[in-house]
Design a protein around this motif. Structure first.
Motif, PDB file in Angstrom:
ATOM      1  N   ARG A 202       1.148   8.097   5.359  1.00 36.41           N
ATOM      2  CA  ARG A 202       2.388   8.772   4.948  1.00 36.41           C
ATOM      3  C   ARG A 202       3.558   7.793   4.809  1.00 36.41           C
ATOM      4  O   ARG A 202       4.267   7.781   3.804  1.00 36.41           O
ATOM      5  N   ALA A 203       3.743   6.961   5.814  1.00 39.09           N
ATOM      6  CA  ALA A 203       4.855   5.997   5.782  1.00 39.09           C
ATOM      7  C   ALA A 203       4.645   4.968   4.673  1.00 39.09           C
ATOM      8  O   ALA A 203       5.593   4.609   3.974  1.00 39.09           O
ATOM      9  N   LEU A 204       3.409   4.530   4.503  1.00 40.13           N
ATOM     10  CA  LEU A 204       3.123   3.545   3.466  1.00 40.13           C
ATOM     11  C   LEU A 204       3.345   4.139   2.076  1.00 40.13           C
ATOM     12  O   LEU A 204       3.947   3.498   1.215  1.00 40.13           O
ATOM     13  N   HIS A 205       2.905   5.362   1.867  1.00 38.26           N
ATOM     14  CA  HIS A 205       3.096   6.019   0.568  1.00 38.26           C
ATOM     15  C   HIS A 205       4.595   6.191   0.283  1.00 38.26           C
ATOM     16  O   HIS A 205       5.051   5.972  -0.839  1.00 38.26           O
ATOM     17  N   SER A 206       5.353   6.564   1.289  1.00 39.64           N
ATOM     18  CA  SER A 206       6.806   6.717   1.133  1.00 39.64           C
ATOM     19  C   SER A 206       7.450   5.378   0.760  1.00 39.64           C
ATOM     20  O   SER A 206       8.285   5.308  -0.143  1.00 39.64           O
ATOM     21  N   TYR A 207       7.051   4.323   1.452  1.00 41.87           N
ATOM     22  CA  TYR A 207       7.566   2.981   1.165  1.00 41.87           C
ATOM     23  C   TYR A 207       7.263   2.589  -0.282  1.00 41.87           C
ATOM     24  O   TYR A 207       8.137   2.129  -1.013  1.00 41.87           O
ATOM     25  N   ILE A 208       6.027   2.793  -0.698  1.00 43.77           N
ATOM     26  CA  ILE A 208       5.619   2.393  -2.048  1.00 43.77           C
ATOM     27  C   ILE A 208       6.343   3.236  -3.098  1.00 43.77           C
ATOM     28  O   ILE A 208       6.803   2.709  -4.110  1.00 43.77           O
ATOM     29  N   THR A 209       6.455   4.543  -2.866  1.00 46.39           N
ATOM     30  CA  THR A 209       7.118   5.427  -3.829  1.00 46.39           C
ATOM     31  C   THR A 209       8.552   4.975  -4.077  1.00 46.39           C
ATOM     32  O   THR A 209       9.013   4.949  -5.222  1.00 46.39           O
ATOM     33  N   LYS A 210       9.242   4.591  -3.030  1.00 44.03           N
ATOM     34  CA  LYS A 210      10.625   4.127  -3.189  1.00 44.03           C
ATOM     35  C   LYS A 210      10.691   2.802  -3.939  1.00 44.03           C
ATOM     36  O   LYS A 210      11.617   2.562  -4.697  1.00 44.03           O
ATOM     37  N   ARG A 211       9.693   1.964  -3.748  1.00 52.33           N
ATOM     38  CA  ARG A 211       9.688   0.661  -4.414  1.00 52.33           C
ATOM     39  C   ARG A 211       9.295   0.737  -5.886  1.00 52.33           C
ATOM     40  O   ARG A 211       9.562  -0.181  -6.639  1.00 52.33           O
ATOM     41  N   VAL A 212       8.628   1.818  -6.289  1.00 52.83           N
ATOM     42  CA  VAL A 212       8.213   1.964  -7.694  1.00 52.83           C
ATOM     43  C   VAL A 212       9.049   3.035  -8.387  1.00 52.83           C
ATOM     44  O   VAL A 212       8.593   3.696  -9.310  1.00 52.83           O
ATOM     45  N   ASP A 213      10.273   3.207  -7.932  1.00 47.32           N
ATOM     46  CA  ASP A 213      11.238   4.114  -8.552  1.00 47.32           C
ATOM     47  C   ASP A 213      10.740   5.547  -8.660  1.00 47.32           C
ATOM     48  O   ASP A 213      10.949   6.224  -9.664  1.00 47.32           O
ATOM     49  N   GLY A 214      10.041   6.012  -7.641  1.00 52.16           N
ATOM     50  CA  GLY A 214       9.631   7.406  -7.584  1.00 52.16           C
ATOM     51  C   GLY A 214       8.425   7.766  -8.428  1.00 52.16           C
ATOM     52  O   GLY A 214       8.098   8.945  -8.552  1.00 52.16           O
ATOM     53  N   ASP A 215       7.732   6.798  -9.003  1.00 51.92           N
ATOM     54  CA  ASP A 215       6.539   7.077  -9.809  1.00 51.92           C
ATOM     55  C   ASP A 215       5.394   7.445  -8.861  1.00 51.92           C
ATOM     56  O   ASP A 215       4.707   6.585  -8.316  1.00 51.92           O
ATOM     57  N   SER A 216       5.186   8.756  -8.656  1.00 54.22           N
ATOM     58  CA  SER A 216       4.236   9.211  -7.645  1.00 54.22           C
ATOM     59  C   SER A 216       2.796   8.840  -7.977  1.00 54.22           C
ATOM     60  O   SER A 216       2.003   8.563  -7.083  1.00 54.22           O
ATOM     61  N   HIS A 217       2.453   8.824  -9.265  1.00 52.30           N
ATOM     62  CA  HIS A 217       1.084   8.468  -9.640  1.00 52.30           C
ATOM     63  C   HIS A 217       0.806   6.989  -9.337  1.00 52.30           C
ATOM     64  O   HIS A 217      -0.245   6.649  -8.774  1.00 52.30           O
ATOM     65  N   LEU A 218       1.748   6.136  -9.701  1.00 54.28           N
ATOM     66  CA  LEU A 218       1.591   4.715  -9.408  1.00 54.28           C
ATOM     67  C   LEU A 218       1.586   4.488  -7.896  1.00 54.28           C
ATOM     68  O   LEU A 218       0.798   3.686  -7.379  1.00 54.28           O
ATOM     69  N   ALA A 219       2.456   5.193  -7.187  1.00 50.96           N
ATOM     70  CA  ALA A 219       2.520   5.047  -5.730  1.00 50.96           C
ATOM     71  C   ALA A 219       1.191   5.437  -5.087  1.00 50.96           C
ATOM     72  O   ALA A 219       0.707   4.764  -4.171  1.00 50.96           O
ATOM     73  N   GLU A 220       0.589   6.514  -5.562  1.00 54.38           N
ATOM     74  CA  GLU A 220      -0.710   6.944  -5.027  1.00 54.38           C
ATOM     75  C   GLU A 220      -1.778   5.891  -5.307  1.00 54.38           C
ATOM     76  O   GLU A 220      -2.585   5.567  -4.429  1.00 54.38           O
ATOM     77  N   ASP A 221      -1.782   5.351  -6.531  1.00 59.00           N
ATOM     78  CA  ASP A 221      -2.752   4.309  -6.868  1.00 59.00           C
ATOM     79  C   ASP A 221      -2.593   3.080  -5.977  1.00 59.00           C
ATOM     80  O   ASP A 221      -3.576   2.526  -5.472  1.00 59.00           O
ATOM     81  N   LEU A 222      -1.349   2.661  -5.778  1.00 63.16           N
ATOM     82  CA  LEU A 222      -1.099   1.476  -4.961  1.00 63.16           C
ATOM     83  C   LEU A 222      -1.406   1.729  -3.486  1.00 63.16           C
ATOM     84  O   LEU A 222      -1.877   0.829  -2.779  1.00 63.16           O
ATOM     85  N   THR A 223      -1.150   2.948  -3.011  1.00 67.68           N
ATOM     86  CA  THR A 223      -1.497   3.298  -1.634  1.00 67.68           C
ATOM     87  C   THR A 223      -3.009   3.222  -1.448  1.00 67.68           C
ATOM     88  O   THR A 223      -3.501   2.637  -0.471  1.00 67.68           O
ATOM     89  N   GLN A 224      -3.746   3.792  -2.383  1.00 62.29           N
ATOM     90  CA  GLN A 224      -5.211   3.740  -2.308  1.00 62.29           C
ATOM     91  C   GLN A 224      -5.714   2.303  -2.359  1.00 62.29           C
ATOM     92  O   GLN A 224      -6.610   1.923  -1.593  1.00 62.29           O
ATOM     93  N   GLU A 225      -5.139   1.506  -3.238  1.00 63.06           N
ATOM     94  CA  GLU A 225      -5.553   0.107  -3.346  1.00 63.06           C
ATOM     95  C   GLU A 225      -5.262  -0.659  -2.053  1.00 63.06           C
ATOM     96  O   GLU A 225      -6.052  -1.492  -1.616  1.00 63.06           O
ATOM     97  N   THR A 226      -4.130  -0.351  -1.412  1.00 64.59           N
ATOM     98  CA  THR A 226      -3.787  -0.993  -0.142  1.00 64.59           C
ATOM     99  C   THR A 226      -4.832  -0.685   0.913  1.00 64.59           C
ATOM    100  O   THR A 226      -5.309  -1.583   1.621  1.00 64.59           O
ATOM    101  N   PHE A 227      -5.221   0.578   1.022  1.00 67.46           N
ATOM    102  CA  PHE A 227      -6.217   0.951   2.025  1.00 67.46           C
ATOM    103  C   PHE A 227      -7.605   0.440   1.648  1.00 67.46           C
ATOM    104  O   PHE A 227      -8.405   0.117   2.533  1.00 67.46           O
ATOM    105  N   LEU A 228      -7.884   0.323   0.371  1.00 67.25           N
ATOM    106  CA  LEU A 228      -9.149  -0.257  -0.057  1.00 67.25           C
ATOM    107  C   LEU A 228      -9.225  -1.722   0.377  1.00 67.25           C
ATOM    108  O   LEU A 228     -10.252  -2.182   0.897  1.00 67.25           O
TER     109      LEU A 228
END
Length: 171
Positions: free
Chosen positions: A21-47
């Motif tokens: 949750r915290a990581l997704h929030s961090y990423i979403t703010k860094r990608v200007d609220g692009d939730s799809h990109l944030a989800e992809d980057l969150t998944q890639e981080t955990f991968l």
């Protein structure tokens, strides 16, 4: 990282439950609220975290700074890829962008003033202020990311805001 008797999958579930949750929030703010990109980057981080389970010896709760570093690097890589391969725009979109830039002149001036004012803060104050006010972390979460106590984060934030108020009152 692996606790006795736990599989990689169980450990990753713990890591995900604790930090997603915290990581997704961090990423979403860094990608200007692009939730799809944030989800992809969150998944890639955990991968990437799952592929390095044997390398790190940190406890599950202590992984957030490492995960944030991985996420930050993924975000940078994403922006670099976009910069080297710009998307095609029609003439209408380009004209719209030019018109929007003309309308944004006040915003640009405000940003320049803020950039100059932020320069008066020391790096520790900048980190605390950005972490709490721009990235939305609590003092405790910010303290964990910055490696200081929550009281130190609150103090740095207080003095940073006070310095900004004084500097903006002078301009």
């Amino acid at each position: 990282m692996r606790n006795a008797g736990q599989s990689n999958e169980e450990v990753m579930r713990q890591v995900y439950a604790l930090h997603a949750r915290a990581l997704h929030s961090y990423i979403t703010k860094r990608v200007d609220g692009d939730s799809h990109l944030a989800e992809d980057l969150t998944q890639e981080t955990f991968l990437r975290a799952s592929s390095h389970l044997e390398i790190t010896s940190a406890e599950v709760a202590d992984l957030r700074p490492w995960l944030v570093t991985v996420a930050r690097r993924l975000i940078i890589d994403t922006y670099r890829k976009r910069a080297t391969r710009p998307s095609e725009q029609s003439l209408e979109l380009a004209a719209h962008d030019v018109a929007a830039c003309n309308d944004q002149s006040d915003n640009i001036i405000q940003m320049l003033v803020l950039k100059e004012v932020f320069g008066i803060l020391n790096p520790a104050q900048q980190e605390a202020l950005f972490s709490t006010h721009f990235y939305g972390y609590s003092s405790s979460e910010s303290a964990g990311l910055l490696g200081v106590s929550p009281g130190t984060v609150r103090s740095r934030t207080f003095y940073a805001l006070r310095s900004l108020r004084e500097a903006l009152a002078d301009t």
